[in-house]
Design a protein around this motif. Structure first.
Motif, PDB file in Angstrom:
ATOM      1  N   ASP A 183     -17.932 -41.324  98.673  1.00 24.73           N
ATOM      2  CA  ASP A 183     -18.175 -41.016  97.260  1.00 24.73           C
ATOM      3  C   ASP A 183     -16.924 -40.381  96.663  1.00 24.73           C
ATOM      4  N   VAL A 184     -16.745 -40.561  95.357  1.00 22.86           N
ATOM      5  CA  VAL A 184     -15.696 -39.886  94.600  1.00 22.86           C
ATOM      6  C   VAL A 184     -16.363 -39.230  93.404  1.00 22.86           C
ATOM      7  N   GLN A 185     -16.275 -37.912  93.308  1.00 18.74           N
ATOM      8  CA  GLN A 185     -16.992 -37.144  92.290  1.00 18.74           C
ATOM      9  C   GLN A 185     -16.031 -36.506  91.303  1.00 18.74           C
ATOM     10  N   TYR A 186     -16.335 -36.657  90.029  1.00 20.77           N
ATOM     11  CA  TYR A 186     -15.537 -36.010  88.981  1.00 20.77           C
ATOM     12  C   TYR A 186     -15.805 -34.508  89.001  1.00 20.77           C
ATOM     13  N   ILE A 187     -14.731 -33.703  88.927  1.00 15.07           N
ATOM     14  CA  ILE A 187     -14.870 -32.248  88.911  1.00 15.07           C
ATOM     15  C   ILE A 187     -14.655 -31.691  87.508  1.00 15.07           C
ATOM     16  N   THR A 188     -13.461 -31.901  86.953  1.00 17.20           N
ATOM     17  CA  THR A 188     -13.154 -31.291  85.665  1.00 17.20           C
ATOM     18  C   THR A 188     -11.892 -31.903  85.072  1.00 17.20           C
TER      19      THR A 188
END
Length: 211
Positions: A185-190
């Motif tokens: 998975d690749v998750q957006y942080i900020t």
């Protein structure tokens, strides 16, 4: 340099309060709820704080270094950051930078907090200490983690602004890896946007060499 030495005192006082904090399933960690207002009565000293693009002394100055560390560590766990504020100014050039730009968390009592919620079924314990040369910390869990994490920077750029200064921008993402090292998975942080307090370009060398 006295403000730098004072910062060490401030960090040690904060570390004494935070070290050993237990975060059970469903609980929320609040940086300021645990520390309270940093005051002289508690032993906090004047350190350097960043204010509207300038530096000035203030009681408890330097505590952002602690919140920076805790935020960075938390990004490498399954814990959920529910409140975090980015720094409005990029203070230092990238020389010896080991983390992506914008990977810290500023803190201003009591308005800007760092809050972390435990949405897992695992209990975590925070450990913080001030070493001889570095601020050190870790999150410990009562179960072996299912995933590991890597923070990456994307869309980084520096812009020349109309008023003569520069700004810096990027987005941070978190890559999630399973026990076999596969990215699942690749998750957006900020997104980070900050005014730069230094010129990103070296001055042109106008000197010439004569043979």
């Amino acid at each position: 340099m006295q403000y730098q030495y004072n910062k060490i005192t401030n960090l040690r006082l904060a570390a004494d309060r935070l070290d050993g904090t237990v975060l059970r399933p469903g609980e929320t960690f609040s940086y300021w709820r645990l520390l309270g207002r940093p005051t002289r009565r508690k032993g906090y000293l004047d350190g350097i704080i960043l204010y509207c693009g300038t530096f000035r002394p203030g009681v408890g100055g330097g505590l952002c270094q602690m919140s920076n560390l805790i935020f960075w560590m938390t990004l490498h766990t399954p814990l959920t950051v529910t409140e975090r504020y980015r720094h409005s100014y990029d203070v230092f050039p990238d020389s010896n930078r080991t983390q992506p730009f914008g990977s810290g968390a500023t803190c201003v009592y009591p308005y800007r907090d760092l809050m972390i919620r435990n949405d897992t079924q695992t209990t975590f314990r925070l450990h913080i200490r001030v070493g001889d040369k570095e601020l050190q910390g870790e999150w410990k869990a009562d179960q072996r983690p299912e995933y590991t994490y890597r923070i990456v920077e994307k869309e980084h750029c520096m812009k020349s602004e109309f008023w003569g200064g520069y700004s810096r921008h990027n987005k941070l993402y978190r890559e999630v890896y399973d026990s076999e090292g596969r990215c699942v998975d690749v998750q957006y942080i900020t997104r980070n946007d900050a005014l730069m307090m230094y010129s990103p370009f070296l001055p042109e060398n106008t000197q010439t060499c004569e043979k």
